[in-house]
Design an enzyme around this catalytic site. Structure first.
Site, mmCIF file in Angstrom:
data_model
loop_
_atom_site.group_PDB
_atom_site.id
_atom_site.type_symbol
_atom_site.label_atom_id
_atom_site.label_comp_id
_atom_site.label_asym_id
_atom_site.label_seq_id
_atom_site.Cartn_x
_atom_site.Cartn_y
_atom_site.Cartn_z
ATOM 1 C CB ILE A 17 -2.002 -2.630 -1.023
ATOM 2 C CG1 ILE A 17 -2.544 -3.791 -1.855
ATOM 3 C CG2 ILE A 17 -2.984 -2.288 0.097
ATOM 4 C CD1 ILE A 17 -2.511 -5.142 -1.145
ATOM 5 C CB CYS A 18 -0.276 2.796 -0.310
ATOM 6 S SG CYS A 18 -1.476 3.946 -1.015
ATOM 7 N N GLY A 19 -1.672 2.857 2.237
ATOM 8 C CA GLY A 19 -2.622 3.152 3.302
ATOM 9 C C GLY A 19 -4.022 3.434 2.793
ATOM 10 C CB ALA B 190 -3.784 -1.638 3.987
#
Length: 158
Positions: A64-66, A108
Site C-alpha cells: 500500500i502507498c498513497g 490509501a
C-alpha cells in the site's frame, strides 16, 4: 495463510488496520514496514516484499502507498512477480482468479479502510482457476523472460 504486508508513510495507518484485520481473520502477517509515519521510499519496501515472494518465501503479499501505483510498478520490476492494483472487490477477485497475482496493491488515499478490508478479504479468499487464464499468465511470464534476456528490445527515440 502467510501474507507479506508493506507500505510507505502515506499508508502506514491503513497498513496497521489491515494487519489487525488479517490477524483477526487467522492469517500470519509478516510486516515489512514501514513502521511509522516517518517518510520512506516505497520502492525499498516493495522490492523486498516482491523478492521474498519471487523466491517463494511467502505465497502472497499486500503493498500500500498513497495511490497504489508506485508500489505496483516497483513490485512488478522483480522477475516473476504479478502485482495487481485493486480498489474494488471484482478486480481483487479477478487479480487472483484470472491473473494469479501474488501481490495485491492499493492506494490509501484512494479508498477508505472498510472498502480496503473487503478488497483484501476478496483477494485472500480467491484462488487461481487456470483454464484459459493459464495460457495468458504463461505468455506474460514467457514475455518477461524474453525481455530479461534482451530479446524483443527496441530502442525508441522521442
Amino acid at each position: 495463510m502467510q501474507i507479506a504486508l508493506g507500505c510507505d508513510h502515506h499508508a502506514f495507518e491503513m497498513k496497521e488496520e489491515i494487519k489487525a484485520f488479517l490477524h483477526e481473520s487467522g492469517h500470519d502477517v509478516i510486516d515489512y514496514g514501514c513502521y511509522s509515519c516517518e517518510a520512506v521510499d516505497y520502492p525499498d519496501v516493495a522490492f523486498q516484499v516482491a523478492k521474498d515472494i519471487s523466491n517463494k518465501k511467502i505465497p502472497r503479499g499486500i503493498l500500500i502507498c498513497g495511490t497504489g501505483i508506485g508500489v505496483t510498478i516497483a513490485a512488478g520490476k522483480v522477475p516473476g512477480i504479478r502485482a495487481a492494483l485493486c480498489h474494488d472487490t471484482y478486480s481483487a477477485e479477478r487479480a487472483q482468479k484470472s491473473n494469479n497475482a501474488q501481490i495485491l496493491t492499493m492506494g490509501a488515499k484512494v479508498i477508505g479502510i472498510e472498502v480496503a478490508k473487503k478488497v483484501v478479504e476478496t483477494y485472500i479468499n480467491s484462488e487461481f482457476v487456470g483454464g484459459h487464464s493459464s495460457r495468458k499468465v504463461r505468455k506474460i511470464m514467457d514475455g518477461e523472460k524474453q525481455f530479461l534476456k534482451g530479446e524483443q528490445h527496441e530502442e525508441t527515440h522521442q
